[in-house]
Write a protein that holds these residues in place. Structure first.
Motif, PDB file in Angstrom:
ATOM      1  N   SER A  69     -49.013 -16.274  38.557  1.00 55.67           N
ATOM      2  CA  SER A  69     -49.510 -16.315  37.182  1.00 55.67           C
ATOM      3  C   SER A  69     -49.519 -14.927  36.549  1.00 55.67           C
ATOM      4  O   SER A  69     -49.128 -14.752  35.394  1.00 55.67           O
ATOM      5  CB  SER A  69     -50.914 -16.912  37.144  1.00 55.67           C
ATOM      6  OG  SER A  69     -50.908 -18.256  37.590  1.00 55.67           O
ATOM      7  N   LEU A  70     -49.960 -13.927  37.336  1.00 54.29           N
ATOM      8  CA  LEU A  70     -49.997 -12.566  36.809  1.00 54.29           C
ATOM      9  C   LEU A  70     -48.583 -12.055  36.549  1.00 54.29           C
ATOM     10  O   LEU A  70     -48.319 -11.427  35.520  1.00 54.29           O
ATOM     11  CB  LEU A  70     -50.723 -11.644  37.788  1.00 54.29           C
ATOM     12  CG  LEU A  70     -50.759 -10.160  37.398  1.00 54.29           C
ATOM     13  CD1 LEU A  70     -51.404  -9.973  36.028  1.00 54.29           C
ATOM     14  CD2 LEU A  70     -51.477  -9.341  38.468  1.00 54.29           C
ATOM     15  N   SER A  73     -47.271 -13.478  33.348  1.00 53.44           N
ATOM     16  CA  SER A  73     -47.904 -12.859  32.180  1.00 53.44           C
ATOM     17  C   SER A  73     -47.311 -11.482  31.898  1.00 53.44           C
ATOM     18  O   SER A  73     -46.998 -11.152  30.747  1.00 53.44           O
ATOM     19  CB  SER A  73     -49.410 -12.739  32.411  1.00 53.44           C
ATOM     20  OG  SER A  73     -50.023 -12.004  31.372  1.00 53.44           O
ATOM     21  N   ASP A  84     -50.955 -10.544  26.125  1.00 49.92           N
ATOM     22  CA  ASP A  84     -51.101 -11.844  26.778  1.00 49.92           C
ATOM     23  C   ASP A  84     -52.487 -11.913  27.427  1.00 49.92           C
ATOM     24  O   ASP A  84     -52.803 -11.123  28.312  1.00 49.92           O
ATOM     25  CB  ASP A  84     -50.018 -12.044  27.841  1.00 49.92           C
ATOM     26  CG  ASP A  84     -49.951 -13.487  28.316  1.00 49.92           C
ATOM     27  OD1 ASP A  84     -49.413 -14.318  27.580  1.00 49.92           O
ATOM     28  OD2 ASP A  84     -50.452 -13.773  29.420  1.00 49.92           O
ATOM     29  N   THR A  85     -53.307 -12.839  26.936  1.00 52.17           N
ATOM     30  CA  THR A  85     -54.642 -13.054  27.501  1.00 52.17           C
ATOM     31  C   THR A  85     -54.578 -14.252  28.435  1.00 52.17           C
ATOM     32  O   THR A  85     -54.224 -15.351  28.017  1.00 52.17           O
ATOM     33  CB  THR A  85     -55.667 -13.312  26.382  1.00 52.17           C
ATOM     34  OG1 THR A  85     -55.699 -12.178  25.504  1.00 52.17           O
ATOM     35  CG2 THR A  85     -57.058 -13.520  26.969  1.00 52.17           C
ATOM     36  N   MET A  86     -54.920 -14.029  29.691  1.00 50.14           N
ATOM     37  CA  MET A  86     -54.819 -15.084  30.692  1.00 50.14           C
ATOM     38  C   MET A  86     -56.140 -15.826  30.830  1.00 50.14           C
ATOM     39  O   MET A  86     -57.218 -15.284  30.552  1.00 50.14           O
ATOM     40  CB  MET A  86     -54.420 -14.482  32.043  1.00 50.14           C
ATOM     41  CG  MET A  86     -53.119 -13.688  32.017  1.00 50.14           C
ATOM     42  SD  MET A  86     -52.740 -12.922  33.610  1.00 50.14           S
ATOM     43  CE  MET A  86     -52.483 -14.388  34.636  1.00 50.14           C
ATOM     44  N   GLN A  89     -58.587 -16.524  36.444  1.00 48.58           N
ATOM     45  CA  GLN A  89     -57.682 -16.730  37.571  1.00 48.58           C
ATOM     46  C   GLN A  89     -58.409 -16.585  38.905  1.00 48.58           C
ATOM     47  O   GLN A  89     -59.233 -15.677  39.077  1.00 48.58           O
ATOM     48  CB  GLN A  89     -56.556 -15.688  37.540  1.00 48.58           C
ATOM     49  CG  GLN A  89     -55.737 -15.678  36.280  1.00 48.58           C
ATOM     50  CD  GLN A  89     -54.827 -16.882  36.206  1.00 48.58           C
ATOM     51  OE1 GLN A  89     -54.150 -17.245  37.171  1.00 48.58           O
ATOM     52  NE2 GLN A  89     -54.819 -17.526  35.040  1.00 48.58           N
ATOM     53  N   ARG A 158     -57.372 -23.546  32.824  1.00 47.87           N
ATOM     54  CA  ARG A 158     -56.152 -23.511  33.618  1.00 47.87           C
ATOM     55  C   ARG A 158     -55.103 -24.462  33.046  1.00 47.87           C
ATOM     56  O   ARG A 158     -53.913 -24.130  32.976  1.00 47.87           O
ATOM     57  CB  ARG A 158     -56.457 -23.876  35.076  1.00 47.87           C
ATOM     58  CG  ARG A 158     -57.300 -22.855  35.820  1.00 47.87           C
ATOM     59  CD  ARG A 158     -56.570 -21.515  35.898  1.00 47.87           C
ATOM     60  NE  ARG A 158     -55.315 -21.630  36.605  1.00 47.87           N
ATOM     61  CZ  ARG A 158     -55.189 -21.501  37.928  1.00 47.87           C
ATOM     62  NH1 ARG A 158     -56.258 -21.255  38.671  1.00 47.87           N
ATOM     63  NH2 ARG A 158     -54.014 -21.597  38.505  1.00 47.87           N
ATOM     64  N   GLN A 161     -53.566 -22.893  29.964  1.00 48.98           N
ATOM     65  CA  GLN A 161     -52.595 -21.855  30.286  1.00 48.98           C
ATOM     66  C   GLN A 161     -51.275 -22.457  30.743  1.00 48.98           C
ATOM     67  O   GLN A 161     -50.196 -21.999  30.344  1.00 48.98           O
ATOM     68  CB  GLN A 161     -53.133 -20.927  31.372  1.00 48.98           C
ATOM     69  CG  GLN A 161     -52.156 -19.807  31.710  1.00 48.98           C
ATOM     70  CD  GLN A 161     -52.764 -18.775  32.624  1.00 48.98           C
ATOM     71  OE1 GLN A 161     -53.968 -18.714  32.793  1.00 48.98           O
ATOM     72  NE2 GLN A 161     -51.924 -17.952  33.213  1.00 48.98           N
ATOM     73  N   ASN A 165     -47.673 -21.983  28.921  1.00 48.87           N
ATOM     74  CA  ASN A 165     -46.486 -21.538  29.648  1.00 48.87           C
ATOM     75  C   ASN A 165     -45.306 -22.468  29.390  1.00 48.87           C
ATOM     76  O   ASN A 165     -44.176 -22.013  29.173  1.00 48.87           O
ATOM     77  CB  ASN A 165     -46.771 -21.455  31.144  1.00 48.87           C
ATOM     78  CG  ASN A 165     -47.704 -20.311  31.496  1.00 48.87           C
ATOM     79  OD1 ASN A 165     -47.875 -19.375  30.707  1.00 48.87           O
ATOM     80  ND2 ASN A 165     -48.300 -20.369  32.670  1.00 48.87           N
TER      81      ASN A 165
END
Length: 409
Positions: A69-70, A73, A84-86, A89, A158, A161, A165
């Motif tokens: 995921s990181l 991003s 990009d704000t996640m 996690q 989640r 996100q 994506n």
């Protein structure tokens, strides 16, 4: 008030949150003191290393997706130039005291680009806040309604996100197809024009779709003459690219048989009335006669071409302006004007992405363009086109597509 000298390196180290600077290769270029403390690793074990070598996924958990995921991003930031704000996690970390043992940890990351003078991303600011203890406190509080709502919120974050994506991937595919379509539709530069003409097309930076900007070069019959046009279709994506292709082709064909640029625009204007998506499309076309040293031009709602004379005088070709292609009643002919030039002058056509900025009067952008062309008028067309884009487009790229044609007369 006296100006205060600020030690930004000291400010960076004193920031309360965990902050790291990553290179485009995702190598840790620097970390602040909070990052050193939060990671539990000495500075020398962090700086200069690939971030995923320092912080790999938990090998004991097949469901672990923190690193993936990181990585996604960070690549989005590099590709789009946007922050990009996640979502929160789970990213387990190996214990520094007990190698081989992994601690369950939760983080809230934000990744922000830093641009260099050329407009490319040179660093990524990776800021993270650890929320592990917050979740643990909630867990110790039991499984009451509050904990259930928090668990649901985490799950929804989640899911959101993942949905974002998938949307990014779908939009990226559409952008790739639209760019390929535009490239196929735009004319190839001919060898005979290579030394006289430079063309550039720059998609909007950070946008997931493309717009309908275009240019065209036409060898005209009857003497040593060249037709040069640019246009802009309102809208984005494949639809705009398709309309762009239809209007460009129509103007290219009309220019070959028309008596002048105004007649060519009249023909395309009538055609635009029956093309869905051509509403408010703009275009400007010029007929350059190298035997008579004249430029004949007509504009349908488009920013004016620029003629830079050999002595540095800048002339905006704005004496034949008219409404957009589909806005002129059929019986009314479009205006046309003629201006003379001396050999060595430069003609420049462009779309509004080059000169328009949010919250700025367009005259400011036109003045900026005129100044750049005046100062660099002796450069060859290829170099001049590159310099103009470098000086006029924002460091992070324009928010609209940009087409540019430079002709040495």
């Amino acid at each position: 008030m006296a100006e205060t000298s600020i030690d930004y390196a000291a400010v960076y180290q004193a920031l309360p949150g965990m902050v790291a600077l990553l290179t485009p290769e995702l190598v840790l270029a620097d970390v602040n003191e909070a990052f050193v403390r939060g990671s539990g690793r000495p500075r020398e074990a962090l700086v200069g290393r690939f971030v995923f070598d320092v912080f790999p996924d938990n090998p004991n958990d097949r469901e672990s997706r923190g690193a993936d995921s990181l990585r996604a991003s960070l690549h989005r930031v590099l590709a789009t130039g946007e922050r990009d704000t996640m979502a929160v996690q789970r990213y387990d970390v190996e214990s520094t005291e007990r190698p081989g043992e992994w601690e369950e940890r939760y983080w809230s990351p934000v990744n922000t680009p830093v641009f260099g003078p050329d407009g490319n991303v040179v660093l990524i600011v990776h800021r993270i806040e650890e929320v592990t203890e917050l979740l643990r406190v909630s867990d110790r509080a039991g499984t009451g309604p509050e904990r259930v709502r928090e668990a649901e919120l985490y799950a929804r974050a989640r899911e959101l996100q993942e949905l974002n994506n998938r949307l990014r991937q779908a939009h990226a595919r559409e952008r790739e197809v639209a760019l390929a379509l535009q490239e196929a539709m735009l004319p190839a530069r001919r060898p005979t024009l290579h030394e006289r003409v430079a063309v550039r097309y720059r998609p909007a930076m950070g946008a997931l779709t493309v717009c309908g900007d275009w240019y065209d070069l036409v060898d005209l019959v009857g003497g040593h003459r060249l037709g040069v046009s640019v246009g802009d279709v309102v809208g984005h994506g494949l639809a705009a690219a398709c309309v762009m292709g239809q209007l460009r082709s129509a103007l290219s064909a009309a220019s070959r048989v028309a008596d002048g640029p105004a007649q060519a625009l009249n023909v395309v204007g009538r055609y635009a009335h029956v093309v869905d998506g051509a509403e408010s499309a703009t275009a400007v076309t010029t007929f350059v006669d190298f035997d008579r040293n004249t430029v004949t031009y007509s504009s349908a709602g488009h920013p004016p071409p620029v003629l830079v004379h050999h002595d540095g005088r800048v002339e905006f070709l704005d004496r034949a302006t008219d409404p957009p292609l589909d806005a002129r009643p059929d019986p009314v002919p479009r205006p046309e004007a003629v201006t003379a030039f001396e050999p060595g002058a430069t003609l420049v056509l462009y779309t509004d992405g080059l000169v328009e900025r949010r919250r700025e009067d367009i005259d400011t952008g036109l003045t900026r363009l005129a100044d750049s062309l005046r100062r660099h008028r002796t450069r060859d067309p290829e170099a001049l086109a590159d310099i103009v884009l470098l000086e006029l487009l924002p460091p992070g790229g324009a928010t609209d597509d940009t087409a540019l044609v430079v002709v040495r007369l």
